[in-house]
Design a protein around this motif. Structure first.
Motif, short mmCIF file in Angstrom:
data_model
loop_
_atom_site.label_atom_id
_atom_site.label_comp_id
_atom_site.label_asym_id
_atom_site.label_seq_id
_atom_site.Cartn_x
_atom_site.Cartn_y
_atom_site.Cartn_z
N GLU A 266 8.83 27.54 124.78
CA GLU A 266 7.65 26.72 124.49
C GLU A 266 6.58 27.66 123.95
O GLU A 266 6.21 28.63 124.62
CB GLU A 266 7.12 26.04 125.75
N ILE A 267 6.08 27.33 122.79
CA ILE A 267 5.16 28.24 122.10
C ILE A 267 3.84 27.54 121.83
O ILE A 267 3.82 26.37 121.41
CB ILE A 267 5.79 28.70 120.76
N ARG A 268 2.75 28.26 122.08
CA ARG A 268 1.41 27.76 121.70
C ARG A 268 0.81 28.74 120.71
O ARG A 268 0.74 29.95 120.99
CB ARG A 268 0.48 27.68 122.91
N TYR A 269 0.40 28.24 119.56
CA TYR A 269 -0.30 29.04 118.56
C TYR A 269 -1.79 28.73 118.73
O TYR A 269 -2.25 27.66 118.34
CB TYR A 269 0.17 28.66 117.16
N ARG A 270 -2.53 29.64 119.36
CA ARG A 270 -3.90 29.32 119.77
C ARG A 270 -4.94 29.74 118.74
O ARG A 270 -5.94 29.07 118.55
CB ARG A 270 -4.21 29.98 121.11
N ALA A 271 -4.76 30.89 118.11
CA ALA A 271 -5.77 31.40 117.17
C ALA A 271 -5.09 32.31 116.16
O ALA A 271 -4.11 32.98 116.50
CB ALA A 271 -6.85 32.17 117.93
N PRO A 272 -5.59 32.34 114.92
CA PRO A 272 -4.98 33.22 113.92
C PRO A 272 -5.24 34.69 114.25
O PRO A 272 -6.28 35.03 114.83
CB PRO A 272 -5.69 32.82 112.62
N PHE B 94 -1.34 24.12 109.68
CA PHE B 94 -1.08 25.15 110.70
C PHE B 94 -0.11 24.60 111.74
O PHE B 94 -0.25 23.45 112.15
CB PHE B 94 -2.37 25.50 111.47
N VAL B 95 0.81 25.41 112.22
CA VAL B 95 1.62 24.98 113.36
C VAL B 95 0.80 25.21 114.63
O VAL B 95 0.17 26.26 114.79
CB VAL B 95 2.98 25.71 113.40
N ALA B 96 0.77 24.19 115.51
CA ALA B 96 -0.05 24.28 116.73
C ALA B 96 0.80 24.63 117.95
O ALA B 96 0.40 25.44 118.79
CB ALA B 96 -0.77 22.95 116.97
N ASP B 97 1.96 23.99 118.08
CA ASP B 97 2.86 24.33 119.19
C ASP B 97 4.28 23.88 118.87
O ASP B 97 4.49 23.06 117.99
CB ASP B 97 2.37 23.70 120.51
N SER B 98 5.22 24.45 119.59
CA SER B 98 6.64 24.17 119.36
C SER B 98 7.41 24.20 120.67
O SER B 98 7.08 24.98 121.56
CB SER B 98 7.28 25.22 118.44
N GLU B 99 8.43 23.36 120.74
CA GLU B 99 9.42 23.43 121.82
C GLU B 99 10.78 23.61 121.16
O GLU B 99 11.18 22.79 120.33
CB GLU B 99 9.43 22.16 122.65
N ILE B 100 11.46 24.67 121.56
CA ILE B 100 12.71 25.04 120.89
C ILE B 100 13.86 25.06 121.89
O ILE B 100 13.71 25.55 123.01
CB ILE B 100 12.56 26.44 120.25
#
Lengths: 166, 166
Positions: free
Chosen positions: A101-107, B96-102
């Motif tokens: 599970e990934i969160r992309y929070r800030a560049p 922009f990608v914000a979050d992912s579940e893989i």
């Protein structure tokens, strides 16, 4: 760091008697997509592992770190944390990422550094006991990429499946 | 496919009047980590987008597809699905990608092909209306990499954040 040479390491690495950490780095860089990232290990304490990759090789269309590179680096940091620990204690096993599970929070407009540690509630001892008793076990890892100005650029919670060889 | 040239595309692409699909491919390949993957667009219907990358450039230590490359390809397939749709209707926005579940379900010993579509319950019309009215909107995409023998190697559910420019 104990000098041991499990068969999990590439033959070339065993032949020249690399430490587990250097053998792992050689193994990582032998993967073409990882070599393209310019990755290196900057810290490996046993409890924590940190990987570095330069922004220039991992930049996107907006001039910041490419999401795929961030996720690759975080996933590899967790994989490396487990792989190195097993190599250091002489356990021959394969390590696979099962889910994330990934969160992309800030560049991130700087070089990429991903730090991996076990998630709260996980235990190396329980994991190793299960692996020895059942031949397989799972382990949860939290990897993060920090912002140079403070705070978190991205975070990744992954579960890894580990199977004894043979 | 309508020939339009939004400023979202690189100046070089506009100058030589590429179609949005070819401009997107040029934009993708301008990112060093994406160029290293050897990616190309193999299908773009508006409802579905499919990306291909050769195994040789994306192989791991076990001889199968590297998890980081699989995730990069799936994340880019979703990003490209949205970016191409917006370019085709002339909307200038950042995606922009914000979050992912893989989920990594099975190893892939073949070239990588990631197919992206909206997740069930998402609507292009609702997304575009929200984007026009509020200047920003989110959209959920499901991307999958199939196994050549049938079944799924990996799947990725991502949410993308889109902001109008200007």
């Amino acid at each position: 760091m104990t000098e041991i040479f499990p068969s999990a390491l590439p033959p070339a690495a065993r032949a020249i008697r690399l430490s587990p950490r250097h053998a792992l780095e050689a193994e990582l860089m032998a993967m073409p997509p990882v070599a393209a990232m310019g990755l290196r290990i900057v810290e490996a304490t046993g409890q924590r592992l940190r990987l570095h990759a330069p922004l220039a090789a991992n930049v996107n269309d907006k001039g910041c770190a490419f999401g795929g590179s961030l996720t690759s680096l975080m996933t590899l940091a967790g994989w490396s944390l487990i792989t190195l620990r097993l190599a250091e204690i002489g356990i021959e096993a394969d390590v696979f990422v099962a889910d994330s599970e990934i969160r992309y929070r800030a560049p991130l407009y700087a070089d990429l550094e991903a730090t991996a540690e076990l998630v709260d509630g996980e235990s190396w001892q329980v994991f190793l006991d299960t692996l020895r008793n059942r031949g397989r076990a799972r382990l949860g890892v939290l990897a993060e990429v920090a912002l140079p100005e403070g705070g978190v650029a991205t975070e990744c919670r992954s579960r890894y499946a580990v199977k004894l060889r043979g």
